[in-house]
Design a protein around this motif. Structure first.
Motif, PDB file in Angstrom:
ATOM      1  N   LEU A 218       0.739  -1.209  -0.074  1.00 24.29           N
ATOM      2  CA  LEU A 218       0.059   0.049   0.098  1.00 24.29           C
ATOM      3  C   LEU A 218       0.904   1.361  -0.044  1.00 24.29           C
ATOM      4  O   LEU A 218       1.748   1.249   0.802  1.00 24.29           O
ATOM      5  CB  LEU A 218      -0.773   0.110   1.384  1.00 24.29           C
ATOM      6  CG  LEU A 218      -1.849  -1.119   1.413  1.00 24.29           C
ATOM      7  CD1 LEU A 218      -2.740  -1.030   2.421  1.00 24.29           C
ATOM      8  CD2 LEU A 218      -2.599  -1.379   0.026  1.00 24.29           C
ATOM      9  N   VAL A 219       0.564   2.084  -0.868  1.00 27.51           N
ATOM     10  CA  VAL A 219       1.322   3.490  -1.038  1.00 27.51           C
ATOM     11  C   VAL A 219       0.589   4.481  -0.867  1.00 27.51           C
ATOM     12  O   VAL A 219      -0.453   4.759  -1.517  1.00 27.51           O
ATOM     13  CB  VAL A 219       1.893   3.490  -2.391  1.00 27.51           C
ATOM     14  CG1 VAL A 219       2.896   4.780  -2.335  1.00 27.51           C
ATOM     15  CG2 VAL A 219       2.882   2.301  -2.848  1.00 27.51           C
ATOM     16  N   ASP A 220       0.542   5.217   0.290  1.00 27.39           N
ATOM     17  CA  ASP A 220      -0.227   6.495   0.526  1.00 27.39           C
ATOM     18  C   ASP A 220       0.570   7.772   0.279  1.00 27.39           C
ATOM     19  O   ASP A 220       1.678   7.943   0.131  1.00 27.39           O
ATOM     20  CB  ASP A 220      -0.475   6.590   2.194  1.00 27.39           C
ATOM     21  CG  ASP A 220      -0.920   5.224   2.851  1.00 27.39           C
ATOM     22  OD1 ASP A 220      -1.861   4.639   2.177  1.00 27.39           O
ATOM     23  OD2 ASP A 220      -0.369   5.124   3.991  1.00 27.39           O
ATOM     24  N   PHE A 221      -0.248   8.464  -0.316  1.00 26.06           N
ATOM     25  CA  PHE A 221       0.068   9.923  -0.964  1.00 26.06           C
ATOM     26  C   PHE A 221      -0.788  11.248  -0.139  1.00 26.06           C
ATOM     27  O   PHE A 221      -1.961  11.134   0.035  1.00 26.06           O
ATOM     28  CB  PHE A 221      -0.188   9.925  -2.355  1.00 26.06           C
ATOM     29  CG  PHE A 221       0.946   9.154  -3.093  1.00 26.06           C
ATOM     30  CD1 PHE A 221       1.898   9.646  -3.476  1.00 26.06           C
ATOM     31  CD2 PHE A 221       0.152   7.900  -3.637  1.00 26.06           C
ATOM     32  CE1 PHE A 221       2.738   8.675  -4.434  1.00 26.06           C
ATOM     33  CE2 PHE A 221       1.036   7.111  -4.341  1.00 26.06           C
ATOM     34  CZ  PHE A 221       2.232   7.603  -4.939  1.00 26.06           C
ATOM     35  N   PHE A 222      -0.043  11.869   0.609  1.00 23.31           N
ATOM     36  CA  PHE A 222      -0.589  12.758   1.683  1.00 23.31           C
ATOM     37  C   PHE A 222       0.126  14.049   1.625  1.00 23.31           C
ATOM     38  O   PHE A 222       1.216  14.227   1.545  1.00 23.31           O
ATOM     39  CB  PHE A 222      -0.690  12.227   3.169  1.00 23.31           C
ATOM     40  CG  PHE A 222       0.500  11.503   3.438  1.00 23.31           C
ATOM     41  CD1 PHE A 222       1.416  12.576   4.206  1.00 23.31           C
ATOM     42  CD2 PHE A 222       0.986  10.179   3.248  1.00 23.31           C
ATOM     43  CE1 PHE A 222       2.467  12.097   4.725  1.00 23.31           C
ATOM     44  CE2 PHE A 222       2.103   9.816   3.759  1.00 23.31           C
ATOM     45  CZ  PHE A 222       3.047  10.707   4.531  1.00 23.31           C
ATOM     46  N   PRO A 223      -0.639  15.107   2.032  1.00 21.97           N
ATOM     47  CA  PRO A 223       0.250  16.390   2.191  1.00 21.97           C
ATOM     48  C   PRO A 223       0.825  16.339   3.632  1.00 21.97           C
ATOM     49  O   PRO A 223       0.334  15.795   4.405  1.00 21.97           O
ATOM     50  CB  PRO A 223      -1.074  17.611   2.156  1.00 21.97           C
ATOM     51  CG  PRO A 223      -2.129  16.844   2.763  1.00 21.97           C
ATOM     52  CD  PRO A 223      -1.963  14.842   2.149  1.00 21.97           C
ATOM     53  N   ARG A 224       1.884  17.214   3.526  1.00 21.04           N
ATOM     54  CA  ARG A 224       2.922  17.406   4.783  1.00 21.04           C
ATOM     55  C   ARG A 224       2.744  19.081   5.397  1.00 21.04           C
ATOM     56  O   ARG A 224       2.467  19.810   4.565  1.00 21.04           O
ATOM     57  CB  ARG A 224       4.083  17.057   4.479  1.00 21.04           C
ATOM     58  CG  ARG A 224       4.396  15.684   3.805  1.00 21.04           C
ATOM     59  CD  ARG A 224       5.905  15.339   3.741  1.00 21.04           C
ATOM     60  NE  ARG A 224       6.909  15.650   4.971  1.00 21.04           N
ATOM     61  CZ  ARG A 224       7.344  14.523   5.621  1.00 21.04           C
ATOM     62  NH1 ARG A 224       7.128  13.348   5.300  1.00 21.04           N
ATOM     63  NH2 ARG A 224       7.906  14.545   6.769  1.00 21.04           N
TER      64      ARG A 224
END
Length: 227
Positions: A218-224
């Protein structure tokens, strides 16, 4: 006129492998073999989930974060939300893999929406689900859910001796959008986690097998928020 982007993609294995064409069969095999060294997920009562987790900053530079807690709200994960979970870190062989970097960049190219790939975060979860005659394996023990990220890529790595495990996607009104069983290594589903819910059926040993195994990345893409 604004065109609405579909909230999910189902990418055949051949397309993902095409993006990995610069890597040899031996490299891809070594990448998948890192799933053989996953510790048990200590936060589940049943011993059928094995996992490593880590996060990075920047899609293309992938600078590793210091290993910290993985946290989801109770609203997002009623089963294990509301607590800081500390998973074993990614093994160096996996975390520094050139295959991993090529794969993450290729997934970012296909996201169903805008994402700041220079400053955004990338979370990685290596997961193995096992099933026995006495206990089925639950790839999504929380049921149909959201993960609390912007985008999530579900990359299938392999399955041995199992049946079941169909992936489902629903819109926010719980109307079904997709139901499919991932069967080919590197076959991928990418979702906009803010616009859909998703789930996975239980797996159980196939006929003639005492134990079954299903591996996922699973690869999550999220703002930092730290720049």
């Amino acid at each position: 006129m604004t065109t609405t982007v579909q909230p999910y993609l189902h990418i055949p294995a051949a397309e993902t492998l095409g993006a990995l064409a610069a890597h040899s069969e031996e490299e891809l095999k070594a990448f998948r073999e890192t799933w053989e060294d996953l510790p048990v997920d200590a936060y589940l009562k049943a011993v059928y989930v094995y996992k490593r987790q880590g996060s990075f900053r920047g899609v293309d530079r992938m600078e590793p974060d210091e290993q910290g807690a993985f946290h989801q709200s109770v609203e997002v994960n009623a089963l294990a939300g509301g607590i800081d979970r500390h998973f074993p870190p990614l093994a160096e062989e996996f975390a520094t893999s050139a295959v991993l970097r090529t794969l993450v960049a290729a997934l970012a190219d296909r996201l169903p929406g805008a994402f700041d790939r220079d400053n955004g975060g990338v979370g990685l979860h290596q997961i193995r689900i096992t099933a026995t005659r006495d206990a089925e394996g639950l790839p999504a023990p929380e049921g149909v859910h959201e993960d609390g990220h912007h985008f999530v890529a579900q990359v299938f790595m392999g399955r041995t001796g199992v049946q079941g495990g169909a992936s489902q996607i629903y819109d926010r009104d719980m109307r079904p959008l997709l139901r499919t069983t991932l069967t080919e290594p590197f076959e991928t589903i990418i979702i906009d986690d803010r616009r859909v819910f998703h789930g996975v059926d239980a797996v159980e040993p196939a006929d003639g097998h005492r134990v079954g195994v299903r591996d996922m990345l699973l690869v999550d893409f999220f703002p930092r928020n730290d720049g």
